[in-house]
Structure formats: structure tokens, C-alpha cells
Design a protein around this motif. Structure first.
Motif: not given
Ligand SMILES: *Cc1c(COP(=O)(O)O)cnc(C)c1O
Length: 255
Positions: A212-215, A228-233, A65-67, A245-247, A42-46, A87-89, A237-239
Motif C-alpha cells: 500500500g502506497m499513497s494511492g 503501508v509505505r506512504v510518500g506523496q500523501a 528510501e529508494n536509492r 525509481y522504477w525503470p 513514511p517514504v522520504s525519497k527526493t 531501503v525499499i528500492g 507530490a514528487r517532482g
Molecule cells: C516511492 C515508493 C513508495 C511511496 O509511494 P507514494 O506514491 O509516494 O506514496 C512506496 N514504496 C516504494 C517501493 C516506493 O519506491
């Protein structure tokens, strides 16, 4: 917050979690894989602390987490020895000493300098850490990560760092693209893993693919993802736009 509201939060979160697990299992079935062989990060950034606590109550034990600052703050606030932080960022070397203290895993290892500094700081803490090497599988200049060509030698060089436990490879597929192009990124990663197994790794070495992420997590599983790293799903949705996060990527690619 009343207990009823908390109950609703948990029920809603569990529903999303179950739905993601069901989609993961269905993707596994399509390609004859064992559902238990793929895990969800689970990706919990923001995501606010209250929602992370709900996720913990629902059974989640590791968060991506990204940051560094945000991750460290959350780890300190949650203070649960059973909860682990990944840490994934992209990680600047001057933040490595913080990461060496609180994180259990880094999935964004992308340079020899970072490996060296991280290993040295872990040594001071008398800790080891799981690491994934980030690979740029989409050839986009804006993405962090090693090229496919430089990855085998880099993975080999990690033997010099006793406090880093190599666990596998991480990638972000191309954004906003046809499924075919996304799938091609994941296929390159599977090919790269085969190459590592043939030339670099010992027969029994772990080499998981975090992709693999939400999409696109179902496509990733079909092509061999182990994590698989899933945040928004999962959290909604993140604001904050992804460019935060990805300049380098253009605005508006979220969701
Ligand atoms: C934010 C992020 C994700 C998750 O993305 P979602 O679209 O929220 O599922 C996965 N991997 C990395 C490296 C991210 O920064």
C-alpha cells in the motif's frame, strides 16, 4: 528560515500525518482490524533534509528510501540514533556493503545473491538486519521481486543467513489499474502469507505484509497490510517521475 515558518511547516505536516492515520484507522475499522496493528512507513525519497527534520519533530522515527546513495547521505546528515532507515528500492549487490552499515531494514530483498552478500557484510559489521522479501504480485515484467511460486523456497532458504531476520513480504500493486485489480494483488499476498504459515514458517514466526502506497494504502489495509509505505500523501507530490525509481514503467504514472 524563521521559527514561525518552521512552526507552520510542522503544523502542516502534522495535519497530513493525522489525516493519514485517520484514514488508516477507518480502513481498519471497515474490516474489524485493530488500528494499532498497522504501521506507517513514511517514504522520504527526493524529500529534502529540512522536511525530514520536520517529520522527525512531528514524531516520525523511520524513513523509507529508494536509492542507497540518497539514503546514506540522509542518514549521515541526520545523525540521530533514534531515527531508522529502511531501503525499499531495488538493491544491487555491489551496494550491499553500504546498506549493511547504515540501514536498519531492507524491504526489497529479491535474490539469493543479494541475501548472501548482505548477510556476509552484516557479519563483518557484527549486525543483524530486518528483511522483507519483495514479491511481484502483479505479474508485470517491469517489476522487481520474486514470483509468488518461487517465494516459499526462497523464504525457507533465508534460514541459512543468520544475520538476516525475516520479517515478511513486500509488494507494489499494479499501477494505474482498477481498484479490483489492485485489490487482487494484495489478496495474492495474503494468500501467499497463509501458504508460508502452513508450509514454511514456524507457528510464531513474524510475517508482516508491507503493501500500500499513497494511492492504495486503504485497500491494502483492508486486505491485510501490516505496514503501508506512504510518500506523496505525506510529503507532497514528487517532482521526479516514478520511472526514475522504477525503470521500465511508463512515464506519467505518478500521483
Ligand atoms: C516511492 C515508493 C513508495 C511511496 O509511494 P507514494 O506514491 O509516494 O506514496 C512506496 N514504496 C516504494 C517501493 C516506493 O519506491
Amino acid at each position: 528560515m524563521t521559527s514561525t515558518e518552521t512552526g507552520n511547516d510542522i503544523a502542516a505536516f502534522r495535519k497530513r500525518l493525522d489525516s493519514i492515520h485517520a484514514r488508516m484507522a477507518a480502513a481498519c475499522k471497515r474490516v474489524g482490524r485493530e488500528p494499532s496493528s498497522v504501521s506507517l512507513l513514511p517514504v522520504s525519497k527526493t524529500v529534502p533534509l529540512a522536511s525530514i527534520r520536520t517529520a522527525i519533530d512531528a514524531g516520525c522515527r523511520m524513513f523509507g528510501e529508494n536509492r542507497v546513495q540518497e539514503a546514506m547521505h540522509k542518514a549521515e546528515s541526520i545523525q540521530d540514533p533514534d531515527v531508522r532507515w529502511s531501503v525499499i528500492g531495488h538493491l544491487q549487490t555491489n551496494k550491499a556493503r553500504y546498506v549493511a552499515r547504515f540501514a536498519d531494514e531492507v524491504q526489497s530483498l529479491d535474490s539469493a545473491k543479494l541475501a548472501q552478500v548482505l548477510d556476509r557484510n552484516l557479519q563483518k559489521q557484527n549486525r543483524q538486519m530486518d528483511v522483507f522479501v519483495q514479491v511481484n504480485s502483479s505479474f508485470e515484467a517491469s517489476k522487481y521481486g520474486l514470483s509468488i511460486e518461487e517465494t516459499p523456497a526462497f523464504v525457507q532458504s533465508l534460514r541459512d543467513y543468520p544475520n538476516l531476520r525475516f520479517c515478511g513480504l513486500m509488494t507494489l500493486a499494479i499501477f494505474d489499474a482498477e481498484e479490483q485489480e489492485v485489490r487482487a494483488c494484495f489478496q495474492r499476498m495474503s494468500g501467499l502469507r497463509e501458504q508460508l504459515r502452513e508450509n514454511v514458517l514456524s507457528a510464531d514466526a513474524r510475517c508482516d505484509l508491507s503493501m500500500g502506497m499513497s494511492g492504495d494504502f486503504e485497500v491494502a489495509i483492508e486486505e491485510g497490510a501490516d505496514v503501508v509505505r506512504v510518500g506523496q500523501a505525506l510529503f507532497g507530490a514528487r517532482g521526479v517521475p516514478d520511472s526514475h525509481y522504477w525503470p521500465g514503467i511508463h512515464e506519467g504514472t505518478t500521483s
